[in-house]
Write a protein that holds these residues in place. Structure first.
Motif, short mmCIF file in Angstrom:
data_model
loop_
_atom_site.label_atom_id
_atom_site.label_comp_id
_atom_site.label_asym_id
_atom_site.label_seq_id
_atom_site.Cartn_x
_atom_site.Cartn_y
_atom_site.Cartn_z
N GLN A 53 10.81 -1.34 46.57
CA GLN A 53 12.26 -1.22 46.71
C GLN A 53 12.62 -1.51 48.16
N VAL A 54 13.44 -2.50 48.37
CA VAL A 54 13.87 -2.86 49.72
C VAL A 54 15.36 -2.59 49.80
N LYS A 55 15.74 -1.81 50.82
CA LYS A 55 17.17 -1.50 50.96
C LYS A 55 17.66 -1.86 52.35
N ASP A 56 18.64 -2.71 52.40
CA ASP A 56 19.36 -3.03 53.63
C ASP A 56 18.40 -3.30 54.80
N ASP A 66 -2.72 -12.34 32.87
CA ASP A 66 -3.91 -11.56 32.55
C ASP A 66 -4.01 -10.26 33.34
N LEU A 67 -3.62 -10.28 34.60
CA LEU A 67 -3.79 -9.08 35.43
C LEU A 67 -2.49 -8.32 35.62
N LYS A 68 -1.41 -8.80 35.01
CA LYS A 68 -0.08 -8.20 35.19
C LYS A 68 0.25 -8.08 36.68
N LEU A 69 -0.07 -9.14 37.39
CA LEU A 69 0.10 -9.16 38.83
C LEU A 69 1.59 -9.20 39.21
N SER A 70 1.96 -8.40 40.20
CA SER A 70 3.32 -8.51 40.75
C SER A 70 3.22 -9.33 42.02
N TYR A 71 4.07 -10.30 42.16
CA TYR A 71 4.00 -11.06 43.40
C TYR A 71 5.36 -11.58 43.85
N ILE A 72 5.42 -11.88 45.14
CA ILE A 72 6.58 -12.54 45.71
C ILE A 72 6.11 -13.92 46.14
N PHE A 73 6.76 -14.94 45.66
CA PHE A 73 6.32 -16.31 45.92
C PHE A 73 7.36 -16.97 46.82
N ILE A 74 6.94 -17.28 48.04
CA ILE A 74 7.87 -17.85 49.01
C ILE A 74 7.68 -19.36 49.08
N THR A 75 8.73 -20.12 48.91
CA THR A 75 8.64 -21.57 49.06
C THR A 75 10.02 -22.13 49.36
N VAL A 102 19.02 -7.06 53.74
CA VAL A 102 18.54 -7.64 52.49
C VAL A 102 18.05 -6.50 51.59
N SER A 103 18.48 -6.51 50.34
CA SER A 103 18.07 -5.48 49.39
C SER A 103 17.61 -6.13 48.10
N PHE A 104 16.49 -5.67 47.58
CA PHE A 104 16.05 -6.12 46.26
C PHE A 104 14.93 -5.19 45.81
N ASP A 105 14.56 -5.27 44.56
CA ASP A 105 13.39 -4.51 44.12
C ASP A 105 12.52 -5.37 43.22
N LEU A 106 11.35 -4.88 42.94
CA LEU A 106 10.39 -5.64 42.15
C LEU A 106 9.69 -4.69 41.20
N MET A 107 9.68 -5.06 39.92
CA MET A 107 9.04 -4.23 38.90
C MET A 107 7.57 -4.60 38.77
N PRO A 108 6.74 -3.69 38.26
CA PRO A 108 5.33 -4.06 38.05
C PRO A 108 5.23 -5.26 37.12
N GLY A 109 4.37 -6.18 37.47
CA GLY A 109 4.16 -7.36 36.64
C GLY A 109 5.23 -8.42 36.78
N GLU A 110 6.12 -8.20 37.73
CA GLU A 110 7.21 -9.16 37.88
C GLU A 110 6.93 -10.13 39.03
N ALA A 111 7.46 -11.34 38.91
CA ALA A 111 7.29 -12.33 39.98
C ALA A 111 8.66 -12.70 40.53
N LEU A 112 8.78 -12.52 41.83
CA LEU A 112 10.05 -12.84 42.48
C LEU A 112 9.85 -14.07 43.35
N GLY A 113 10.73 -15.03 43.23
CA GLY A 113 10.66 -16.22 44.09
C GLY A 113 11.65 -16.09 45.23
N LEU A 114 11.19 -16.43 46.43
CA LEU A 114 12.09 -16.42 47.59
C LEU A 114 12.25 -17.86 48.05
N VAL A 115 13.47 -18.37 48.02
CA VAL A 115 13.68 -19.77 48.45
C VAL A 115 14.75 -19.89 49.50
#
Lengths: 376, 339
Positions: free
Chosen positions: A13-16, A212-221, A34-47
């Motif tokens: 959980q990222v707040k402000d 397969d691993l239910k990986l949570s990640y943030i993918f920056i590109t 910047v505020s956002f959150d990430l759930m287990p197994g979720e992939a967030l892209g940052l562009v």
């Protein structure tokens, strides 16, 4: 895991979050709320473009800003633990790599040349493993588990970095980020330095890991097209702020239909006229659509400037101008100076972040006030 | 501006540059290992044409660019500029290199590393003029600098002349790098990944600018890239290289819309692109593994170990030569009809 996200706590959980670089010319507001959150197994892209704060967000999440940067406000909660304000020693011992790890941009070219891959990984273990116990057999097993997982042969552990190809080194770097089994991995441009074919192989591998691993990640590109492959949600950043955050399907939707046939959806998108995107707004009734598609003009422009290989458009679009100076950012919307739709209000008052449809956040006056406004 | 080619305009041939069976070998480990970086390539570049050289790292595209620039000496084969063999013994001197580089210029990949950080933009652009003794007086040179900066849309000129490279954005630097190559009014430009370090949002802008200038000045252009997507928009023809050889060549539309060689097909399949309303489109690729070392080129068709369609013939028989399927669209796959 992802089906029950409503009852599960987010891993992040990222707040402000605010991170400024204190230079001799003044504070560069590289991350400004910047505020956002990430759930287990979720992939967030940052562009976003260079300098929009993507990498800064990544290192801030490890609480590891490079000098003269400093986190000046906000909170980062990883797995229920607040890491802003934590001591460097605790961060090393209990957070970095054991809870959150990062594949740095260009890391594959920064592997210590005189260490074998095995030694590099053992060093990582010694530095970051939560229990400092050193059981060689257990570590070996863990290392093999993840190098195999990354499609590498076992003998790779005995190799030196220069003996491996770029694709193999990138796999090693990802295995190193994985093998302490953190809750969350940040990958900063993990495929941009690679050739297209190797890039496609690594992207497919990352998708497999997620499945397969239910990986949570943030993918920056900087490349939205890559995000369409690997991200569940996409956050578009501009000048240290969030411009838009939505499900990938929302960002890649068209106003006319969620899955429009190829021929109609893109032919207008990259046109070279001064306002290349407005042409699509004229037709297509927005009332029938499921999602409004990308709503921030910046997101639309980024999409339009991605060259399409298979479907030729007459001319490629680009975004004129460059991002603002973050020492003294514009008072209103930070994108206003480059935005074809900017009005006086945009130049004066900063737009708030609003949830414009379920799970779709946008910070844009036009998107907020004009319900008919939606462009492919 | 002085125009060195204006006097010779009548003599110019329609083919600006021709490569004939060009090879470059590097002998490493005291000659024990031979790396065949460029292994017999031939193509011609028409005047005013943009040719894209596309392929993965290690396919020999940059080596080809360096050979054309005479930064490397070919092991065999010849390079003809304006029908004149520049690899001949007689052309092998410092003086001829000097004259040659006025006609053939290069834009480098990294606009951050290709400029002296101590130089102001004025110095960066003046240096080629001083080296090649163009422009008698400082005023004359300044005029040339202003003109070329106008061409790359770096105006007002005064605002940039006294800046150092680090005060410019990546896109601006690449404009200056382009201006630096244009100031000597070359005929041929070799651009090695000129936009790969530039943000996607401004890449198209720089490419469009280069294309406008290329058309205005009737330049012949070799665009070296691993990015087949920008090649589609920027080039007239594309040559796909694999392990030191051209495996397919044709107009950009032919090569991308109707690829014949399985390697070209794989390159196209591997590209991610946003499609409205769809996410997660990529499938498992047909081809496996990575490009082998140029020190150990596979027998037969050099692509066969990675090719999903390879048969015994592909491994055992002689390597297929480029064959024409009409209109100059050529490829080197013996099984193209079946796949």
């Amino acid at each position: 895991m992802s089906e029950t996200t409503n009852t599960v706590d987010p891993v992040l959980q990222v707040k402000d979050l605010r991170l400024h670089y204190f230079t001799s010319k003044g504070a560069v507001k590289a991350l400004d709320g910047v505020s956002f959150d990430l759930m287990p197994g979720e992939a967030l892209g940052l562009v976003g473009e260079s300098g929009c704060g993507k990498t800064t967000t990544g290192v801030a999440l490890l609480n590891m800003p490079s000098p003269p940067g400093r986190i000046v406000g906000g909170s980062i909660i990883i797995d229920g633990i607040e890491i802003v304000g934590m001591s460097e020693r605790d961060l090393r011992r209990t957070v970095r790599w054991s809870k959150i790890s990062m594949v740095f941009q260009g890391a594959m070219n920064c592997l210590t040349p005189v260490y074998t891959i095995r030694k590099l990984m053992v060093e990582t273990w010694k530095e970051h493993a939560p229990d400092a116990s050193f059981n060689a057999a257990a570590i070996e097993e863990r290392m093999l588990k993840y190098t195999r997982r990354m499609g590498l042969p076992d003998h790779v552990l005995g190799r030196y970095p220069h003996e491996l190809s770029g694709g193999m080194k990138q796999r090693v770097v990802i295995a190193m980020a994985l093998f302490l089994e953190p809750r969350l991995i940040i990958m900063d441009e993990p495929t941009t330095a690679l050739d297209v074919i190797v890039q496609a192989q690594i992207l497919n591998l990352i998708k497999e890991l997620k499945r397969d691993l239910k990986l949570s990640y943030i993918f920056i590109t900087h490349d939205l097209a890559t995000e369409a492959e690997v991200a569940d949600r996409i956050m578009v950043m501009y000048a240290g702020k969030m411009a838009e955050l939505g499900m990938s399907e929302q960002i890649f939707a068209t106003p006319e239909a969620p899955a429009a046939p190829l021929a109609t959806s893109g032919s207008q998108a990259g046109h070279g006229s001064p306002e290349p995107l407005t042409s699509a707004a004229g037709h297509g009734s927005p009332a029938t659509k499921q999602s409004r598609g990308p709503l921030h003009p910046y997101t639309q422009k980024l999409l339009a400037s991605t060259p399409l290989l298979r479907k030729k458009v007459s001319e490629l679009a680009f975004i004129p101008g460059s991002p603002p100076d973050l020492i003294a950012p514009p008072p209103g919307c930070r994108f206003a100076p480059r935005c074809p739709f900017a009005r006086s209000k945009c130049n004066e008052t900063e737009p708030p972040v609003v949830e414009i449809e379920p799970r779709h956040l946008v910070a844009c006056w036009k998107a907020m006030e004009d319900p008919a406004y939606a462009v492919s | 501006m002085q125009s060195p080619e204006s006097t010779s305009v009548g003599l110019r041939t329609p083919i600006a540059l021709e490569l004939k069976n060009l090879r470059k070998e590097f002998h490493v480990h005291r000659g024990k290992t031979i790396i065949k970086a460029v292994d017999g390539i031939s193509f011609s570049l028409k005047r005013g044409e943009i040719l894209g050289l596309v392929g993965e790292s290690g396919c020999g595209k940059t080596t080809t660019g360096k050979l054309v620039m005479r930064l490397l000496k070919p092991s065999s084969g010849s390079i003809l500029v304006d029908g004149e063999d520049t690899t001949a013994e007689s052309a092998n001197s410092k003086e001829s290199d000097f004259a040659y580089r006025r006609r053939v210029q290069m834009i480098f990949q990294d606009p951050y590393a290709s400029m002296n950080p101590h130089f102001k933009i004025r110095d960066v652009l003046e240096e080629p003029l001083l080296i090649h003794r163009v422009g008698e007086t400082k005023e004359e040179r300044t005029e040339m600098i202003s003109a070329v900066m106008g061409k790359v849309k770096m105006t007002p000129v005064e605002e940039y002349l006294d800046r150092h490279p680090h005060m410019l954005s990546g896109g601006q630097r690449q404009r200056i790098a382009t201006a630096r190559t244009l100031i000597l009014r070359p005929e041929i430009i070799v651009a090695d990944e000129p936009v790969s370090m530039i943000d996607l949002s401004t890449r198209a802008e720089i490419l469009q600018l280069m294309k406008t200038i290329q058309q205005e000045m009737e330049l012949s252009f070799i665009y070296i890239t691993h990015d087949i997507s920008t090649a589609r928009y920027f080039t007239d023809r594309i040559a796909v290289m694999y392990l030191g050889r051209i495996v397919e060549i044709g107009t950009q539309d032919e090569v991308i819309d109707d690829p014949k060689h399985p390697y070209t097909k794989a390159l196209i399949q591997a590209v991610c692109e946003p499609v409205s309303g769809r996410v997660g489109l990529m499938r498992e690729l047909d081809i496996k593994g990575e490009i082998p070392s140029a020190a150990n080129i596979p027998s037969g068709c050099r692509f066969h170990p990675r090719c999903p369609y390879a048969t015994k013939d592909c491994a055992e028989q002689a390597e297929p030569e480029l064959m024409d399927v009409g209109g100059g669209h050529q490829h080197a796959c013996r099984r193209w009809k079946e796949i």
